[in-house]
Each structure stands twice: as C-alpha cells, then as structure tokens.
Write a protein that holds these residues in place. Structure first.
Motif, PDB file in Angstrom:
ATOM      1  N   THR A  14       0.843  -1.200   0.000  1.00  0.00           N
ATOM      2  CA  THR A  14       0.000   0.000   0.000  1.00  0.00           C
ATOM      3  C   THR A  14       0.871   1.239   0.000  1.00  0.00           C
ATOM      4  OG1 THR A  14      -1.951   1.001   1.023  1.00  0.00           O
ATOM      5  CG2 THR A  14      -0.206   0.343   2.511  1.00  0.00           C
ATOM      6  N   ASP A  15       0.399   2.300  -0.646  1.00  0.00           N
ATOM      7  CA  ASP A  15       1.076   3.584  -0.633  1.00  0.00           C
ATOM      8  C   ASP A  15       0.036   4.682  -0.787  1.00  0.00           C
ATOM      9  OD1 ASP A  15       3.844   4.268  -0.280  1.00  0.00           O
ATOM     10  OD2 ASP A  15       4.317   2.841  -1.859  1.00  0.00           O
ATOM     11  N   SER A  16       0.217   5.731  -0.027  1.00  0.00           N
ATOM     12  CA  SER A  16      -0.602   6.928  -0.248  1.00  0.00           C
ATOM     13  C   SER A  16       0.277   7.932  -0.971  1.00  0.00           C
ATOM     14  CB  SER A  16      -1.082   7.511   1.073  1.00  0.00           C
ATOM     15  OG  SER A  16      -1.861   6.568   1.763  1.00  0.00           O
ATOM     16  N   TYR A  17      -0.333   8.709  -1.844  1.00  0.00           N
ATOM     17  CA  TYR A  17       0.393   9.688  -2.651  1.00  0.00           C
ATOM     18  C   TYR A  17      -0.135  11.079  -2.334  1.00  0.00           C
ATOM     19  CZ  TYR A  17       2.083   5.493  -4.710  1.00  0.00           C
ATOM     20  OH  TYR A  17       2.674   4.266  -4.856  1.00  0.00           O
ATOM     21  N   VAL A  18       0.790  11.962  -1.971  1.00  0.00           N
ATOM     22  CA  VAL A  18       0.418  13.311  -1.537  1.00  0.00           C
ATOM     23  C   VAL A  18       1.295  14.340  -2.238  1.00  0.00           C
ATOM     24  CG1 VAL A  18      -0.371  12.486   0.728  1.00  0.00           C
ATOM     25  CG2 VAL A  18       1.994  13.226   0.468  1.00  0.00           C
ATOM     26  N   SER A  29      -6.430  -1.426  -5.819  1.00  0.00           N
ATOM     27  CA  SER A  29      -7.550  -0.637  -5.313  1.00  0.00           C
ATOM     28  C   SER A  29      -7.108   0.822  -5.321  1.00  0.00           C
ATOM     29  CB  SER A  29      -7.915  -1.073  -3.893  1.00  0.00           C
ATOM     30  OG  SER A  29      -6.870  -0.737  -2.997  1.00  0.00           O
ATOM     31  N   VAL A  30      -8.087   1.709  -5.459  1.00  0.00           N
ATOM     32  CA  VAL A  30      -7.795   3.142  -5.506  1.00  0.00           C
ATOM     33  C   VAL A  30      -8.695   3.872  -4.514  1.00  0.00           C
ATOM     34  CG1 VAL A  30      -7.898   5.230  -6.912  1.00  0.00           C
ATOM     35  CG2 VAL A  30      -7.109   3.095  -7.929  1.00  0.00           C
ATOM     36  N   GLY A  31      -8.106   4.596  -3.594  1.00  0.00           N
ATOM     37  CA  GLY A  31      -8.877   5.408  -2.644  1.00  0.00           C
ATOM     38  C   GLY A  31      -8.538   6.881  -2.842  1.00  0.00           C
ATOM     39  N   PHE A  32      -9.549   7.658  -3.225  1.00  0.00           N
ATOM     40  CA  PHE A  32      -9.340   9.094  -3.411  1.00  0.00           C
ATOM     41  C   PHE A  32      -9.752   9.855  -2.152  1.00  0.00           C
ATOM     42  CE2 PHE A  32     -10.167   7.863  -7.896  1.00  0.00           C
ATOM     43  CZ  PHE A  32      -9.046   8.415  -8.481  1.00  0.00           C
ATOM     44  N   ILE A  33      -8.933  10.809  -1.734  1.00  0.00           N
ATOM     45  CA  ILE A  33      -9.379  11.814  -0.757  1.00  0.00           C
ATOM     46  C   ILE A  33      -9.302  13.148  -1.485  1.00  0.00           C
ATOM     47  CG2 ILE A  33      -8.967  12.929   1.470  1.00  0.00           C
ATOM     48  CD1 ILE A  33      -7.733  10.332   2.458  1.00  0.00           C
ATOM     49  N   TYR A  69      -5.446  13.493  -2.697  1.00  0.00           N
ATOM     50  CA  TYR A  69      -4.556  12.471  -2.170  1.00  0.00           C
ATOM     51  C   TYR A  69      -5.078  11.136  -2.698  1.00  0.00           C
ATOM     52  CZ  TYR A  69      -3.278  16.085   1.290  1.00  0.00           C
ATOM     53  OH  TYR A  69      -2.865  17.241   1.910  1.00  0.00           O
ATOM     54  N   ASN A 100      -4.655   6.840  -2.378  1.00  0.00           N
ATOM     55  CA  ASN A 100      -4.036   5.600  -1.894  1.00  0.00           C
ATOM     56  C   ASN A 100      -4.245   4.525  -2.947  1.00  0.00           C
ATOM     57  OD1 ASN A 100      -4.424   2.739  -0.670  1.00  0.00           O
ATOM     58  ND2 ASN A 100      -3.182   3.815   0.842  1.00  0.00           N
ATOM     59  N   THR A 142      -3.496   0.376  -3.350  1.00  0.00           N
ATOM     60  CA  THR A 142      -3.019  -0.847  -2.716  1.00  0.00           C
ATOM     61  C   THR A 142      -2.994  -1.908  -3.800  1.00  0.00           C
ATOM     62  OG1 THR A 142      -3.918  -0.155  -0.607  1.00  0.00           O
ATOM     63  CG2 THR A 142      -3.464  -2.493  -0.854  1.00  0.00           C
ATOM     64  N   SER A 185     -10.974   4.855   2.573  1.00  0.00           N
ATOM     65  CA  SER A 185     -10.223   5.878   3.287  1.00  0.00           C
ATOM     66  C   SER A 185     -11.133   6.436   4.362  1.00  0.00           C
ATOM     67  CB  SER A 185      -9.787   6.987   2.338  1.00  0.00           C
ATOM     68  OG  SER A 185      -8.975   6.464   1.312  1.00  0.00           O
ATOM     69  N   ASP A 196       2.044   2.304   5.179  1.00  0.00           N
ATOM     70  CA  ASP A 196       2.715   3.444   4.569  1.00  0.00           C
ATOM     71  C   ASP A 196       2.385   4.676   5.398  1.00  0.00           C
ATOM     72  OD1 ASP A 196       4.031   4.960   2.408  1.00  0.00           O
ATOM     73  OD2 ASP A 196       2.024   5.734   2.024  1.00  0.00           O
ATOM     74  N   LYS A 225       2.608   8.936   5.216  1.00  0.00           N
ATOM     75  CA  LYS A 225       2.945  10.200   4.571  1.00  0.00           C
ATOM     76  C   LYS A 225       2.601  11.323   5.540  1.00  0.00           C
ATOM     77  CE  LYS A 225       4.097   8.806   0.354  1.00  0.00           C
ATOM     78  NZ  LYS A 225       3.878   7.361   0.480  1.00  0.00           N
ATOM     79  N   ASN A 228      -6.153   5.114   5.220  1.00  0.00           N
ATOM     80  CA  ASN A 228      -6.704   4.160   4.260  1.00  0.00           C
ATOM     81  C   ASN A 228      -6.412   2.757   4.767  1.00  0.00           C
ATOM     82  OD1 ASN A 228      -6.181   2.122   1.939  1.00  0.00           O
ATOM     83  ND2 ASN A 228      -7.505   3.673   1.030  1.00  0.00           N
TER      84      ASN A 228
END
Lengths: 352, 352
Positions: free
Chosen positions: A66-70, A104-108, A153, A155, A157, B68, B140, B142, B155
């Motif tokens: 998993t990784d979140s991108y900011v 999977s894609v989680g949008f914030i 943001y 995420n 996974t 999330s 993860d 951030k 998430n």
C-alpha cells in the motif's frame, strides 16, 4: 491542462465544475461520479459498485502493498499524482518479485477541486494501469472540506503474484550475500528535481523530466533471464543513500558505493548545486537497486538496458562486504572513504 | 484522552511530541516511527520493512476492498478513526461473504499532529484488528504540511477469503429475488448522531454511542447456519435509504420498507428532530441489511441476535417485489406509501 479531454469529458465534469462535499456523501452525486467517471474509465472490474471486488487468484503466493500519494504539485514534468500512484505501487510489488495483478484506488478529494483536474488524473491512472497490465478493481471516494486537504490524495493498494521461483531464497534483504554486486538501472535524482523545479518555479535552463516509470518489466526480465536476484529496492523517499542504509541494516552487512559510478544527469547535478541538495538523497520513481551475484552482472546489465529508455544507462555502483556492518561507505573519485548516512530530516517533502 | 498509555508509551512519542514532515520523509525519523511505534503494535507481520508483504493465501476466491477514513472529529463515543478504519474495511469484506485475513494501513498525517493522538489511534487499530482476527501486514506513512490535512486520514485495504459456498449464487445485488425478506441487524442512526453530537457540542440529554462494530461474526453465523444469503450491504454513508436505493437499482427490483419496523433509538430520534435529519439517511457503522428467503427469517433473526450486544435487536424491515423497478417504497404506520429516495446532497459530511 485543459485542452486534451473536451471530447470525452463525462457529464459530472460538465455539470459540476468543482468537487462538492456531496461527491463523497454516499448519495446521488457520489454514485454519479462513480458511474459516469470512474467506472467508464477504470472499467466495471470485478467490483462494480459492490463493497469489495471478488477475485480468483492464479496462485497462492501473493504480495500486498500500500502507498498513499500526496505529491505537491499534482502535475509535474513526466507525470502527475495519478501516474505516480499506479507506478509507485506496481513498483513495490515488483520489488518482491511479484507480477502486479490488481489495484484498489482510494481518493481523498478536497472540496472545490476542479473536476477537470480529477478527470485528467483519472485518465492518467488508467493509462498507466493499462501500460503495465494491472487492473483497478475496487475504489473509494472521500471528500474533505476546503482547507483540509490539498486537491487530491490517492491511496493505491496492490495485489501481485509472486513469480520468483519458490525453491530460491525470497527476494529480500536477508538474502543479500557478501560479494553481491549492487546494480542500479539508471541515473538518480530526476524525480525529486523535476518536482522541485515546478514547486519553486526554477528554470534550470532545460526542463528536468521525472523518471517515474513502472519497473515490473525490468524485474520480470531479470527473473526470466535466470539472474539470481537476491534483493530489489526502489530508490524513492530518501533516495539511493537512505535506501542502501535501510538494506545494509536489514542485511547486517557493509555496502561500498563508488561515487563515480552513480549516474547523475548534468542538469540534475546543476540543480542540486543551486538548491544545496545531494543527488544521492533525492527521490526517484523509476530507479531501483538490484543485489545480484557478481558473475551475473553482465547479463543483468544487458537485461536492464533492454528495458530502459535510450537515455538511461544501468550501472554497477558498488558491492557487498562483511564490514562495516549495517553501514554504507561512499568511495570518492580519489579513493577516500566516508560513511553515507541515512537522511535525517526531510530533504524534499511531499515528492510522492 | 491522555491517561491510558503512559506506561508503554514508545520512544518517538517521548522525543517528538508532534508529527514532523520528516516523519514521512523516508529517513531516520520515519524509520524510527515505524520501528518503535507501528511494528511493535501491529507486529512485524509478513511485511516488516519490505515494500510489500508476501502472503500465502489459503484459497483462490479472494475479496479485495479499500476505504479511506476522514472522520471528524477523530474521537467519538464508541470509537475513533482507528476502530472505524479497521471495522469499516472488515465489514466491506464481510458483505461479500469473505473472512477478513489481511489489512494494509496507509496513514496521511498532518504536520503538528500530537504524537499521543497517533499513538492512541494505533493502539485502537490493533485492538480492533485483534478482536476480529485480521492481520495488519503492510503500511505506509505520509506527512502533509500543516493546514493541508486534518490530523489523521487513514486508508485500510483488506484482503479476505470468500467462504460462501462456490456452488451458490454470489452474495451480490444480482442474487436478490422477489419474495426475499430484508433483515437489518439492529436500529439505525447511532453512528452519525454520535459524530454530530461531538461535532456540534450537542448534549442530547444522554450520550449516544456509535454502533461501530465488526460484522464478520454475524455474517459467518448466517452462513454457518445454512441461511441462503442472497445479498448483504452495510448501511454506511447515505444510511438505510441510500443503501437500499443502490441495491434496488442494481437488482432492478422494488423494495418495500415498513417504517414502523425500522428501529430507531429514542435519543437518536430526538436528536434527529432537533437537527432536522431523517434517521433513515444517517450513516451506521455496525448495521447491515441481509436479503434472505422469507422461510429462513426466523433462523436468521436468531443468529443475528446471538451476535448482537443485548441492546440491539434485529428486525425484518421489508421485502422484495417486482415493482416499482429500481425503487424503494416506504410504507408508513397508517399504510400510506411514498418513494424513499437516495440522498442527494450531503446530510452529514465526514462521518467515516
């Protein structure tokens, strides 16, 4: 940023030029966003509007990451937060020898985000997923109040199938051996400097383009060529220096890196000098270190070169020895040694 | 909030009373946070400090789900963002008949967050994960700049094993049949009102406690008792009304709900009247609707009651018929019918 999508622009973009809190509220607007933007682009997948996607997996040795991108800004030369979110997670799977299968894609989302920006990111994600052959099968959307986020943001996974031969030791720090060569698939520092260039409005003469790229095909190439890959690690946050420190500690062995063997683009080096940064600590998004037996170096370099773009040259940058245990030594051009430490503070915040 | 952890308080909490940008920078501080707080609490797992966790899965029919969590405030009666992040994702797996096995956790922390707050959330997550028997295997972290987040966003992505019998139709909207009973495992509206109570500083006489709970044991109970579960759905964002609308549309069938059969706590009803809210649209975090053949209703109610806390009573709230296709009819106490629509705007933002 606004010219490329007018033809296929989905209805929510036309009706709601900005993201509203209600787009995350579980009601009509959220379903509209999912049905008219996400599902047509990502595909109904196995998930559709179900709470979870059900999948038949082709094997039992799986990888989960998993990784979140900011990242800030959202768009930069060579990619955007969407490409980063796909490639970054795909690469984490590749680093344990796993073929990326599902994401999977989680949008914030922040209230007020231009819908057009989301649309561009969504399209970039699908393109990146398609390029690497990974399926986006389930997702989630939350919206936070204005001033409580920074646009988008994400995420991601990932689930992957471990393809490395089960009878071999796992691709992991514990498998690193004295005598292993440390091979890097290209020069370092492009991604972080590309981000800094946009963020600080610096010109640097020419545009430095991020190295953001999926690494699975390179890893697959190494495995298929019979290279005994002992360990793999992508050189993201903290750059080459921090990554090697992490691995040296985990393996309890000493690494020697020859400074002259680490490729750094002329423009990246110049930008680093202006900014007072060390390229060895700058994040990359398409570079990794591979630990392989010395006698297989030629084959590995050949494979890596075959999967690289023409302007990127793989390189043996160092080797593994007993001492100094858990540390990384940097050998300079004139042969003097110094310890290369793990990054302490934050050299470049929010580069991924 | 500060009394419970002084004894086991890990070192990062003592040394850094607040989260710094460097805690997400990939260097020494991030590793310290992971090694001294996350790994000891969550367990080294299969992931350790690797980029991805490698897992041997016990079967091939798997479920994948992501959510999330951006709830505001972070702490509320009956739980916090951490319990929510575990239970919510576990519940999404349960809703497709999958036993929760593994979770990934992605934190997006705001610079300046009290480390103590993170510590409490982390402990709550581990407790919730342990209670339901799910393992946190990879993660993860951030950190975003002050003012670009709201304390903590989490998430969680879950991998589960589909245990529903493979020869049966899948637990999904398409399996809903005319004549099915709609069973709910308890009264509605507690979670949303618990959040509103804290957020708006309302007293409501007594404290309303969130219904936040893991639902897997209830679902497992139904399956083990041989109840033919056609569809399951948790009543989160948008509440009972939006969830049923979503399912009626997906199944292309008509649902009738008897208003008097939907349980609503006295205090929840009172709070809704004060706030001008409809309990049928309020989010729950421990309630789900099950669509089951009418002849199995008694067995289902028995199973659900056995897994409920004593103050929570399952109820048959309605049934499935041909018409009106894709819509939900609410039948009032005096027998009049009206359409129960999907929520349009945002009744309660950021309740999960």
């Amino acid at each position: 940023m606004s010219q490329t999508f007018s033809l296929n622009c989905p209805l929510p973009v036309q009706r709601y030029p900005q993201v509203l809190l209600a787009h995350g509220g579980g009601g009509r607007l959220m379903h509209q966003l999912i049905e008219e933007m996400f599902l047509p682009v990502f595909g109904g997948g196995a998930g559709g509007l179900q709470d979870a996607a059900t999948l038949v997996l082709p094997g039992q040795r799986m990888a989960l990451t998993t990784d979140s991108y900011v990242v800030s800004p959202l768009f930069f030369p060579g990619g955007n937060i969407g490409t980063l979110a796909i490639n970054g997670t795909v690469n984490d799977l590749a680093m344990v020898g796993a073929r990326p299968l599902y994401l999977s894609v989680g949008f914030i989302l922040e209230e007020g985000l231009p819908m057009e920006t989301l649309w561009q990111v969504v399209q970039a994600m699908q393109q990146a997923a398609q390029d690497v052959g990974v399926k986006i099968v389930t997702g989630d959307t939350k919206v936070v109040d204005r001033g409580k986020g920074d646009g988008i943001y994400i995420n991601t996974t990932g689930v992957g199938l471990v393809v490395a031969a089960p009878e071999r030791p796992p691709i992991a720090p514990a498998s690193i051996q004295v005598g292993d060569a440390i091979v890097i698939n290209g020069d370092v520092g492009r991604h972080g400097i590309a981000i800094m260039g946009v963020r600080e409005g610096l010109g640097f003469g020419t545009t430095i383009v991020s190295d953001c790229a999926p690494l699975w095909s390179s890893v697959q190439g190494l495995l298929e060529a019979g290279v005994e890959v002992h360990c793999l690690r992508d050189l993201t946050r903290g750059g080459l220096a921090s990554t090697l420190n992490e691995l040296a500690q985990a393996a309890d062995l000493g690494f020697v890196v020859e400074e002259t063997q680490v490729g750094v683009l002329e423009q990246v080096r110049g930008a680093c000098e202006i900014l007072g940064l060390d390229p060895l600590y700058i994040a990359n998004e398409g570079r990794f270190a591979a630990f392989i037996p010395a006698h297989q170096v030629d084959r590995a370099l050949e494979v890596l070169q075959a999967h690289n773009p023409p302007d990127t040259v793989p390189q043996v940058v160092g080797w593994v020895q007993e001492a100094p245990q858990g540390q990384v030594v940097l050998r300079s051009q004139v042969g003097t040694d110094r310890l290369l430490e793990m990054i302490t503070g934050e050299q470049l915040p929010r580069i991924c």
